[in-house]
Design a protein around this motif. Structure first.
Motif, PDB file in Angstrom:
ATOM      1  N   TYR A  66       6.958   5.922  -2.754  1.00 50.63           N
ATOM      2  CA  TYR A  66       7.511   5.137  -3.854  1.00 50.63           C
ATOM      3  C   TYR A  66       8.164   3.862  -3.351  1.00 50.63           C
ATOM      4  O   TYR A  66       8.365   3.691  -2.148  1.00 50.63           O
ATOM      5  CB  TYR A  66       8.515   5.963  -4.663  1.00 50.63           C
ATOM      6  N   VAL A  67       8.462   2.983  -4.293  1.00 46.71           N
ATOM      7  CA  VAL A  67       9.243   1.780  -4.014  1.00 46.71           C
ATOM      8  C   VAL A  67      10.419   1.767  -4.976  1.00 46.71           C
ATOM      9  O   VAL A  67      10.356   2.347  -6.066  1.00 46.71           O
ATOM     10  CB  VAL A  67       8.413   0.480  -4.165  1.00 46.71           C
ATOM     11  N   GLY A  93       0.855  -1.182   0.000  1.00 45.51           N
ATOM     12  CA  GLY A  93       0.000   0.000   0.000  1.00 45.51           C
ATOM     13  C   GLY A  93       0.890   1.230   0.000  1.00 45.51           C
ATOM     14  O   GLY A  93       1.806   1.336   0.799  1.00 45.51           O
ATOM     15  N   ARG A  94       0.638   2.136  -0.910  1.00 40.33           N
ATOM     16  CA  ARG A  94       1.415   3.379  -1.006  1.00 40.33           C
ATOM     17  C   ARG A  94       0.456   4.534  -1.197  1.00 40.33           C
ATOM     18  O   ARG A  94      -0.570   4.413  -1.849  1.00 40.33           O
ATOM     19  CB  ARG A  94       2.372   3.358  -2.200  1.00 40.33           C
ATOM     20  N   VAL A  96       9.486   3.415  -8.605  1.00 36.15           N
ATOM     21  CA  VAL A  96       8.075   3.511  -8.983  1.00 36.15           C
ATOM     22  C   VAL A  96       7.386   4.377  -7.934  1.00 36.15           C
ATOM     23  O   VAL A  96       7.335   4.017  -6.763  1.00 36.15           O
ATOM     24  CB  VAL A  96       7.414   2.121  -9.059  1.00 36.15           C
ATOM     25  N   LYS A  97       6.864   5.516  -8.376  1.00 36.23           N
ATOM     26  CA  LYS A  97       6.256   6.486  -7.465  1.00 36.23           C
ATOM     27  C   LYS A  97       4.759   6.597  -7.749  1.00 36.23           C
ATOM     28  O   LYS A  97       4.344   6.612  -8.908  1.00 36.23           O
ATOM     29  CB  LYS A  97       6.917   7.851  -7.653  1.00 36.23           C
ATOM     30  N   VAL A  98       3.962   6.678  -6.692  1.00 34.09           N
ATOM     31  CA  VAL A  98       2.512   6.863  -6.826  1.00 34.09           C
ATOM     32  C   VAL A  98       2.241   8.352  -7.004  1.00 34.09           C
ATOM     33  O   VAL A  98       2.690   9.173  -6.207  1.00 34.09           O
ATOM     34  CB  VAL A  98       1.770   6.313  -5.589  1.00 34.09           C
ATOM     35  N   LEU A 158      -5.396   6.343  -9.803  1.00 33.69           N
ATOM     36  CA  LEU A 158      -4.024   5.996  -9.443  1.00 33.69           C
ATOM     37  C   LEU A 158      -3.149   6.122 -10.681  1.00 33.69           C
ATOM     38  O   LEU A 158      -3.497   5.635 -11.754  1.00 33.69           O
ATOM     39  CB  LEU A 158      -3.966   4.554  -8.923  1.00 33.69           C
ATOM     40  N   ARG A 159      -2.031   6.775 -10.537  1.00 31.62           N
ATOM     41  CA  ARG A 159      -1.064   6.894 -11.628  1.00 31.62           C
ATOM     42  C   ARG A 159       0.302   6.559 -11.060  1.00 31.62           C
ATOM     43  O   ARG A 159       0.584   6.852  -9.903  1.00 31.62           O
ATOM     44  CB  ARG A 159      -1.095   8.288 -12.228  1.00 31.62           C
TER      45      ARG A 159
END
Length: 53
Positions: free
Chosen positions: A11-12, A5-6, A20-22, A30-31
């Motif tokens: 980001y991860v 969950g972000r 990878v950033k939300v 969600l993008r």
């Protein structure tokens, strides 16, 4: 499969060089913003599924 969950802005990092950033859109969808080296191929899921058939 790892499920995380972000929140927008979080980001991860995958490996040493893929981030990878939300990102929140104006519509609330969600993008994802993906920062990866140019030699890493990134394919949307629906395109990948069509290529796999």
């Amino acid at each position: 499969m790892l499920v995380l969950g972000r929140k927008p802005g979080e980001y991860v990092v995958i490996g040493e060089n893929i981030k990878v950033k939300v990102v929140k859109s104006d519509k609330g969808d969600l993008r994802l913003a993906i920062d990866a080296p140019k030699d890493v191929e990134i394919t949307r899921g629906e395109v990948w599924e069509q290529q796999s058939k």
